[in-house]
Design a protein around this motif. Structure first.
Motif, short mmCIF file in Angstrom:
data_model
loop_
_atom_site.label_atom_id
_atom_site.label_comp_id
_atom_site.label_asym_id
_atom_site.label_seq_id
_atom_site.Cartn_x
_atom_site.Cartn_y
_atom_site.Cartn_z
N PHE A 156 65.50 30.52 26.54
CA PHE A 156 64.71 31.10 25.45
C PHE A 156 63.74 30.09 24.84
O PHE A 156 63.36 30.19 23.70
CB PHE A 156 65.58 31.71 24.34
N THR A 157 63.36 29.04 25.61
CA THR A 157 62.29 28.16 25.14
C THR A 157 61.09 28.33 26.06
O THR A 157 61.21 28.87 27.15
CB THR A 157 62.71 26.67 25.20
N ASP A 180 62.26 38.23 23.50
CA ASP A 180 61.37 38.67 22.43
C ASP A 180 60.67 37.52 21.71
O ASP A 180 59.78 37.74 20.91
CB ASP A 180 62.16 39.49 21.39
N ARG A 181 61.07 36.28 21.99
CA ARG A 181 60.44 35.15 21.30
C ARG A 181 59.01 34.93 21.74
O ARG A 181 58.25 34.27 21.06
CB ARG A 181 61.21 33.86 21.57
#
Lengths: 293, 263
Positions: free
Chosen positions: A158-159, A241-242
């Motif tokens: 998620f980065t 969603d980030r």
């Protein structure tokens, strides 16, 4: 039998030959009709839908997308994702393709197969492998800690790092293969000629290698850009969603929030981006910029 | 300097290959792990995740559905696409070049855009059956792969052979079947393989067309990865990878890998 003999007999005459011409052309009809109904009509209807709401003609979908900084930012995200992915793929893929094109014999076949094979592995499977690698107890953290780069495992999934790592991993062969097919045709004696005429390696690269391999750069760049701007599975699993992209918004519009006009407008904007890209690349390849001479 | 450059390029190539294989090897490793979490390095070796595949009903159903859709859509595309390609190569229809571009163009459109277009059209036409909607959409997905390889093969084919067969008494369809088809078989094999893979692996189109009971394999796999990732997913992925390698080797024996890749 009779048909064959008739053909022979009337060979010079125009009229019967024309009749056979028409009858044989009918074999194209099933495929054409199918593609018109199952492909052209739905795409045109989608374009039409983007201009319509419950009350008839409306530009509300486009006003919503193009008038809202949130959605403009999302279009920007998609373009940024595609630009960076394409740039990294080119920077890494160019020397790799060069080495692949210069190696001869059995090794070339083996190395070519090794570049080609990952392309045939399902994107879902590869992305799944990437998410395992990115875990706190995954191989990337294992390597970073053991090589002494970091003290303790860090969060990678998620980065944006994991996003670009994954995008380049999935789409790199699409850059290498077109580059390779152009570089393979390049006559290595041209480089020797350039060197023997006194040009240094940098000068030779800029004036000989780069212009001659430009068609491969354009082909690979267009391919990687157009598939990464529309990528859905890889960004969805690696950042979620980030980092919202146009694909994410389109899928959500249809599958979750049921705002069809929003989805259709986004889809048409993506269509325009893809079409512009294809037109631009075919224009660039045709332009006499020296690469064809 | 030149030597340094070529060493550098070879080093990059080696690293690139390692990088490309990393996620694939990870999936293979995890599928043989004795642990239910994906720790690296794995604590031990076991085949339990392969054994548990037998009970994964929804996964097996998805494999079967994807196989059917991929095989049927490839077969339909082969027939419709080849007939169209013959007409295009022989200049039987006006605007042959534009027609060829049209038939190959679904490949250039973003998958999600195609998927949304199919979803809306199926709704507007009242087509409710998931299976037939999927099949129709997948024929559109596979068509460009067939068109590109078959058109390339036909451009090398000497149509005088078909005329010769007709003069020797064959009807036009029989002449195509006995003379043309065996000659462009390599094009069929490589185009068919890529069409099959494209359909079998398709996510962005299928996601809009599946329903709760009818899910293709990529959809089911991704669902499982998002909901409850366990090494069962890795086991089925590993089998998929091995199946792909086997198919590539068989096709390489038939037509040669270089020829397949040069579409």
């Amino acid at each position: 039998m009779t048909l064959a003999r008739d053909d022979l007999a009337v060979m010079p005459a125009a009229a019967p030959a024309r009749w056979t011409f028409d009858a044989k052309a009918l074999i194209a009809v099933p495929g054409l009709v199918f593609m018109a109904l199952a492909f052209a009509v739905p795409v045109l209807m989608l374009v039409g839908d983007s201009f319509v709401d419950r009350d008839g003609f409306s530009l509300a979908g486009y006003r919503k997308v193009l008038g809202d900084p949130y959605y403009i930012g999302i279009i920007g995200n998609s373009l940024q994702l595609a630009c960076i992915t394409t740039a990294v793929c080119l920077a890494v893929g160019y020397p790799a393709a060069w080495a692949l094109a210069r190696i001869r014999g059995a090794w070339q076949v083996i190395l070519f197969a090794l570049i080609f094979l990952p392309l045939t592995v399902s994107i879902v499977v590869k992305t799944f492998g990437l998410t395992i690698m990115m875990r706190r107890d995954g191989i990337i953290n294992f390597l970073l800690v053991n090589l002494g780069f970091i003290e303790r495992p860090m969060r990678l999934v998620f980065t944006e790092f994991s996003l670009y790592f994954g995008m380049v991993n999935v789409f790199l062969p699409f850059m290498i293969l077109p580059l390779y097919s152009v570089m393979r045709m390049l006559d290595p004696r041209l480089l020797d000629a350039s060197a023997s005429l006194g040009a240094g390696p940098v000068h030779t690269f800029l004036r000989v290698t780069l212009p001659l391999t430009m068609p491969g750069i354009i082909a690979g760049g267009t391919l990687v850009f157009s598939i990464s701007v529309a990528a859905y599975v890889t960004p969805g699993l690696l950042v979620g969603d980030r980092f919202m992209t146009m694909s994410q918004v389109m899928a959500k519009a249809y599958l979750n929030i049921r705002d069809f006009q929003l989805g259709a407008s986004m889809a048409v904007i993506m269509l325009v981006i893809s079409a512009a890209l294809i037109l631009a690349s075919s224009y660039l390849v045709r332009t006499p910029g020296g690469e064809r001479r | 300097m030149a030597l340094f450059g070529s060493l550098f390029c070879r080093l990059v190539l080696g690293l690139v290959i390692a990088f490309l294989f990393l996620p694939i090897l990870i999936v293979l490793t995890v599928s043989f792990s004795s642990s239910a979490v994906f720790a690296f390095p794995p604590p031990g070796f076991s085949l339990r995740w392969y054994a548990s595949l037998g009970k994964a009903d929804s996964m097996l159903q998805a494999v079967w559905l994807s196989t059917q859709i991929a095989a049927l859509s490839t077969a339909i595309s082969l027939v419709l696409g080849t007939l169209c390609a013959i007409a295009i190569t022989r200049g039987m229809i006006p605007g042959a070049k534009a027609v060829a571009t049209f038939m190959a163009s679904p490949l250039m459109l973003p998958g999600l855009v195609l998927g949304i277009a199919f979803l809306q059209a199926a709704r507007d036409f009242g087509l409710r059956d998931t299976y037939s909607t999927l099949l129709i959409a997948h024929v559109v997905i596979t068509m460009p792969f067939i068109m590109r390889t078959v058109l390339a093969s036909l451009s090398l084919f000497d149509f005088a052979m078909v005329d010769a067969a007709r003069m020797l008494g064959r009807s036009y369809p029989a002449a195509l079947w006995t003379v043309l088809v065996p000659n462009i078989l390599p094009g069929f094999v490589s185009g068919g393989l890529f069409a099959f893979i494209a359909s079998f692996d398709n996510y962005p189109v299928s996601i809009f067309l599946v329903d709760v009971r009818t899910k293709t394999l990529p959809i089911q796999l991704l669902n499982q990865v998002e909901m409850s990732p366990d090494p069962t997913v890795a086991a089925i992925s590993a089998l998929l990878i091995l199946g792909t390698i086997a198919a590539l080797i068989v096709c390489d024996r038939l037509v040669g890998l270089k020829r397949m890749a040069s579409i």
